[in-house]
Design an enzyme around this catalytic site. Structure first.
Site, PDB file in Angstrom:
ATOM      1  CG  HIS A 143     -33.932  20.547 -46.691  1.00  0.00           C
ATOM      2  ND1 HIS A 143     -34.598  20.882 -47.747  1.00  0.00           N
ATOM      3  CD2 HIS A 143     -34.680  20.489 -45.699  1.00  0.00           C
ATOM      4  CE1 HIS A 143     -35.792  20.806 -47.596  1.00  0.00           C
ATOM      5  NE2 HIS A 143     -35.970  20.765 -46.193  1.00  0.00           N
ATOM      6  CG  HIS A 194     -36.163  19.299 -42.435  1.00  0.00           C
ATOM      7  ND1 HIS A 194     -36.968  20.642 -42.761  1.00  0.00           N
ATOM      8  CD2 HIS A 194     -35.422  19.109 -41.456  1.00  0.00           C
ATOM      9  CE1 HIS A 194     -36.670  21.376 -41.599  1.00  0.00           C
ATOM     10  NE2 HIS A 194     -35.714  20.431 -40.999  1.00  0.00           N
ATOM     11  CG  ASP A 208     -40.618  17.101 -45.958  1.00  0.00           C
ATOM     12  OD1 ASP A 208     -39.661  17.299 -45.403  1.00  0.00           O
ATOM     13  OD2 ASP A 208     -41.315  17.908 -46.126  1.00  0.00           O
ATOM     14  CG  HIS A 209     -37.298  18.029 -48.835  1.00  0.00           C
ATOM     15  ND1 HIS A 209     -37.460  18.589 -49.988  1.00  0.00           N
ATOM     16  CD2 HIS A 209     -38.033  18.571 -47.739  1.00  0.00           C
ATOM     17  CE1 HIS A 209     -38.567  19.492 -49.559  1.00  0.00           C
ATOM     18  NE2 HIS A 209     -38.694  19.576 -48.327  1.00  0.00           N
ATOM     19  CG  HIS A 254     -36.309  25.307 -44.145  1.00  0.00           C
ATOM     20  ND1 HIS A 254     -37.482  25.453 -43.443  1.00  0.00           N
ATOM     21  CD2 HIS A 254     -36.351  23.988 -44.604  1.00  0.00           C
ATOM     22  CE1 HIS A 254     -38.129  24.292 -43.528  1.00  0.00           C
ATOM     23  NE2 HIS A 254     -37.270  23.522 -44.051  1.00  0.00           N
ATOM     24  CG  ASP A 274     -38.722  22.804 -47.622  1.00  0.00           C
ATOM     25  OD1 ASP A 274     -39.186  22.698 -48.837  1.00  0.00           O
ATOM     26  OD2 ASP A 274     -39.217  22.097 -46.493  1.00  0.00           O
ATOM     27  CG  HIS A 281     -43.207  21.570 -49.687  1.00  0.00           C
ATOM     28  ND1 HIS A 281     -43.857  20.538 -49.271  1.00  0.00           N
ATOM     29  CD2 HIS A 281     -41.883  21.578 -49.013  1.00  0.00           C
ATOM     30  CE1 HIS A 281     -42.817  19.862 -48.125  1.00  0.00           C
ATOM     31  NE2 HIS A 281     -41.650  20.786 -48.179  1.00  0.00           N
TER      32      HIS A 281
END
Length: 248
Positions: free
Chosen positions: A54, A56, A58-59, A110, A131, A170
């Site tokens: 996705h 975001h 942090d990905h 999400h 996520d 995560h």
């Protein structure tokens, strides 16, 4: 097929996916491009593909860096917010990575960019769930509804074979299982899993069967969770326990 989890940032995972038959490597969510590329280089195999779960940061935030370091990669993702994307996927799209068969599963809840990757070879099945599905939990509902997340978890992902290995985005497992025990404390399988994971440095992978037995967000049809939520409507149960988890 072999999967190498790579801890990144504070609690993220990137993954290196090795196709031993075709001698190829793909990576999932390489947010720390240098760290992931060093693992890829140690394999000595051809690096061809990035799979993004996705948008975001942090990905997906390492996509441009890793393409800069290894030009010519195919970068898959779910919508135009994915950096460096070369191939947009839709629900049910299938393709191959060497000898591996891949199916894209669009999982709203999400984010609306979320793609879970279900991958098979002759010996095993894996799912990279970003996520959407965590071990013992699920992602926050930033861009979707409880209905969306219900369908993602309890219709689409729940339909995968039980022995599918689950690799989440995560390392939230211990906190997730602590919450799960607070709403499903009489679940002996959950108790055993929490004990098993209590001191594990890496809790990946789980399996779809384990999540169906222990993850409260995939057990919203069970009387124990319905009693906690005060509803027999599974979507309402997911909504209530997700709010409880937000404040846990």
């Amino acid at each position: 097929m072999k999967v190498i989890p790579i801890p990144c940032l504070s609690d993220n995972y990137a993954y290196v996916l090795i196709d031993e038959k075709a001698r190829q490597v793909s990576v999932v969510d390489p947010v720390d491009a240098q760290k992931v590329l060093s693992v890829v280089e140690q394999t000595g195999l051809e690096f061809k593909t990035v799979l993004t779960t996705h948008h975001h940061a942090d990905h997906s935030g390492g996509n441009s860096d890793i393409v800069g370091l290894a030009p010519g990669l195919t970068v898959y993702g779910g919508d135009s917010r994915i950096p460096a994307m070369t191939q947009q996927l839709h629900d049910g799209d299938t393709f191959t990575l060497g000898s591996l068969s891949v199916r894209a599963i669009k999982t709203f809840g999400h984010t609306t960019s979320s793609i879970c990757y279900y991958i098979e070879d002759d010996d095993q099945k894996v799912a990279f769930t970003g996520d959407t599905l965590f071990v013992g939990g699920c992602g926050r509902l930033f861009e979707g509804t409880p209905q969306d997340m219900y369908e993602s978890l309890n219709v689409k992902l729940a339909a995968l074979p039980g022995d599918t290995k689950v690799y989440a985005g995560h390392e939230y497992t211990r906190s997730n299982l602590k919450f799960a025990l607070s709403v499903d404390g009489d679940n002996s399988t959950l108790q055993e899993k929490a004990e098993r994971c209590a001191s594990a440095e890496c809790t990946m992978p789980s399996t779809i069967a384990e999540e169906l037995a222990t993850n409260p967000f995939m057990r919203v049809n069970q009387p124990a969770l319905q009693k906690v939520a005060g509803s027999t409507d599974p979507v309402e149960v997911l909504k209530v326990i997700r709010k409880m988890k937000d404040n846990f």
